[in-house]
Design a protein around this motif. Sequence first.
Motif, short mmCIF file in Angstrom:
data_model
loop_
_atom_site.label_atom_id
_atom_site.label_comp_id
_atom_site.label_asym_id
_atom_site.label_seq_id
_atom_site.Cartn_x
_atom_site.Cartn_y
_atom_site.Cartn_z
N GLU A 158 0.84 -1.17 0.00
CA GLU A 158 0.00 0.00 0.00
C GLU A 158 0.89 1.24 0.00
N THR A 159 0.29 2.37 -0.30
CA THR A 159 1.05 3.60 -0.39
C THR A 159 0.80 4.45 0.85
N LEU A 160 1.88 4.87 1.49
CA LEU A 160 1.77 5.77 2.63
C LEU A 160 1.72 7.19 2.09
N THR A 161 0.56 7.80 2.16
CA THR A 161 0.39 9.17 1.70
C THR A 161 -0.48 9.91 2.70
N VAL A 162 -0.43 11.21 2.62
CA VAL A 162 -1.29 12.06 3.43
C VAL A 162 -2.17 12.86 2.49
N ASP A 163 -3.47 12.64 2.53
CA ASP A 163 -4.39 13.33 1.64
C ASP A 163 -4.79 14.66 2.27
N ILE A 164 -3.98 15.69 2.03
CA ILE A 164 -4.24 16.97 2.66
C ILE A 164 -5.43 17.68 2.02
N PHE A 165 -5.91 17.18 0.88
CA PHE A 165 -7.03 17.82 0.21
C PHE A 165 -8.34 17.07 0.41
N GLY A 166 -8.27 15.93 1.09
CA GLY A 166 -9.47 15.13 1.30
C GLY A 166 -10.29 15.63 2.47
N PRO A 167 -11.43 14.96 2.74
CA PRO A 167 -12.31 15.40 3.82
C PRO A 167 -11.72 15.19 5.20
N GLY A 168 -10.73 14.32 5.33
CA GLY A 168 -10.09 14.09 6.61
C GLY A 168 -8.60 13.94 6.42
N GLN A 169 -7.86 14.01 7.50
CA GLN A 169 -6.42 13.92 7.41
C GLN A 169 -5.94 12.78 8.30
N ARG A 170 -5.04 11.99 7.77
CA ARG A 170 -4.42 10.95 8.56
C ARG A 170 -3.25 11.53 9.33
N LYS A 171 -3.23 11.29 10.65
CA LYS A 171 -2.10 11.72 11.46
C LYS A 171 -0.94 10.76 11.26
N VAL A 172 0.22 11.32 10.99
CA VAL A 172 1.43 10.52 10.77
C VAL A 172 2.40 10.80 11.91
N ASN A 173 2.86 9.75 12.58
CA ASN A 173 3.80 9.89 13.68
C ASN A 173 5.23 9.71 13.17
N MET A 174 6.13 10.58 13.63
CA MET A 174 7.48 10.60 13.10
C MET A 174 8.50 10.79 14.22
N VAL A 175 9.64 10.15 14.07
CA VAL A 175 10.77 10.32 14.98
C VAL A 175 11.97 10.79 14.17
N ILE A 176 12.67 11.79 14.69
CA ILE A 176 13.93 12.25 14.09
C ILE A 176 15.07 11.73 14.95
N LEU A 177 15.86 10.82 14.40
CA LEU A 177 16.97 10.25 15.16
C LEU A 177 18.13 11.23 15.24
N PRO A 178 18.95 11.11 16.27
CA PRO A 178 20.09 12.03 16.42
C PRO A 178 21.02 11.95 15.22
N PRO A 179 21.62 13.08 14.82
CA PRO A 179 22.56 13.06 13.68
C PRO A 179 23.79 12.22 14.01
N ARG A 180 24.36 11.64 12.97
CA ARG A 180 25.53 10.78 13.15
C ARG A 180 26.71 11.28 12.32
N ALA A 181 27.89 11.14 12.90
CA ALA A 181 29.13 11.47 12.19
C ALA A 181 29.61 10.21 11.48
N LEU A 182 29.59 10.24 10.15
CA LEU A 182 30.05 9.09 9.37
C LEU A 182 31.56 9.11 9.23
N GLN A 183 32.13 10.29 9.34
CA GLN A 183 33.58 10.48 9.34
C GLN A 183 33.91 11.63 10.28
N ASP A 184 35.03 11.55 10.94
CA ASP A 184 35.49 12.64 11.81
C ASP A 184 34.45 12.95 12.88
N ASP A 185 34.38 14.22 13.29
CA ASP A 185 33.46 14.63 14.35
C ASP A 185 32.19 15.24 13.76
N LEU A 186 31.14 15.26 14.57
CA LEU A 186 29.88 15.86 14.15
C LEU A 186 30.02 17.39 14.18
N PRO A 187 29.75 18.07 13.05
CA PRO A 187 29.91 19.54 13.03
C PRO A 187 28.79 20.21 13.81
#
Length: 433
Positions: A25-54
């Motif tokens: 199925e497709t995960l979409t948010v129909d912002i133009f429809g009669p209702g809106q699906r609430k989407v829960n999101m987490v932003i993980l901490p940034p990671r340094a792939l090389q050297d130090d985190l700027p």
Amino acid sequence: MKRLITICAALAMTLVLAAAATAQETLTVDIFGPGQRKVNMVILPPRALQDDLPPMAQTFEQTVENNLSYLPFLEETPMDQLLGGDPSTGVKSTEIDFRPLQLAKIDLVMTSGWNSNGLEVRVYDTFGRRMIIGKAYGRVTQDNIVDIADRFSSAFVDALTGKKAFFDSPLAFVRQLGKSKEIYTVLPQGRELTRITTMGGFNLGPAWSPDGSRLAFTHIGEKSHYLGVYEKNTGKTELYTDKLGQSVISPEFMPGGGLAVTLNRHGHADIYKLDSAFKPQRALVKSSFIDVSPSFDRTGRHMVFTSGRAGNPHIYMMDLQTGKIRRITLDGTYNTHPCLSPDGRYIAYNRRTGSGHRIFVHDLETSRERQVSFGPGSDEYPAFGPDGYFIAFASNRSGQYRLYLTTRHGDAAKMIKTGSGAAFAPAWDTALQ
């Protein structure tokens, strides 16, 4: 001026997500429809792939978080609320344990990785373990990191909803400075506040050109009204008076070329089209009543405006190809300041009610109306954003007029920071980014 950033590489972008082992199925948010699906999101901490985190890694994360806080269909879950903490060891899907995210009913997870070449950002669907969007940016600096965060936020919303976001689309507005009123611009997030006019007097009714390169407005001087036109590329402003008369009200650029403005040339206010030299070319709407506040869709086929021809101000729409005019608002006795959505489907306007002015939205396809602002105080001057979903407006609910954002569905309004002094009459740059 459009902000340029160097995109080193664009990773795969897809909306097709696996919701179960046996079904797609497709995960979409129909912002133009009669209702809106609430989407829960987490932003993980940034990671340094090389050297130090700027240090700018934190700036990027905070900017994205602030941008996404404007989206009523998105709910961010703080990382510290996840059972077991950070479920990742890296930024790729193979380095994320999606099980605790699924148990916490998290729909989306964002990762960001930093290396000597720049920044990599990805958003995954936690149930399908598929990437919705991935971007890589090079030559990242402290000077352009906020621009990059805005660009990524817009691309993410586009991937999720199919519509461009407003994060890099400025608003023009009027700000009270003592006894004068001047034109300013600001991003909807409250950044990059810029003063446009410095001529004193009253500078009112700002309106963007379709490409976002110019601003038209009314300048009321000591002796007369003037049409002001600000050129964004040069920063110069010209005033025009020739053959415009003593009243110049509510200018609005037309998508097909020219400028529409209300002029009082024959004893009553009519809407005229001006030519490239900003001289009257022809009347678009002419009657013995007051006709003001023209607004156009992106195609330039339709114009909405306010007219007193019914005895009270109401909203009307004109087909510019046929000249046919029809009345839109039937309820209320005072409906003004219409704004036609870029796609031409919706009209936002303000109506005077028993408890103050309120913003309403009229759906031209269904003829249904919805109240989208609820005070306290008065809510006025609605302006659609480039996506036709967000609406900026002015309200004195805090005691002084300030700018706010809501949606076509009437979600909770969020105030825009515009500095000291009353702020009103927002006009959104709807040029496609």
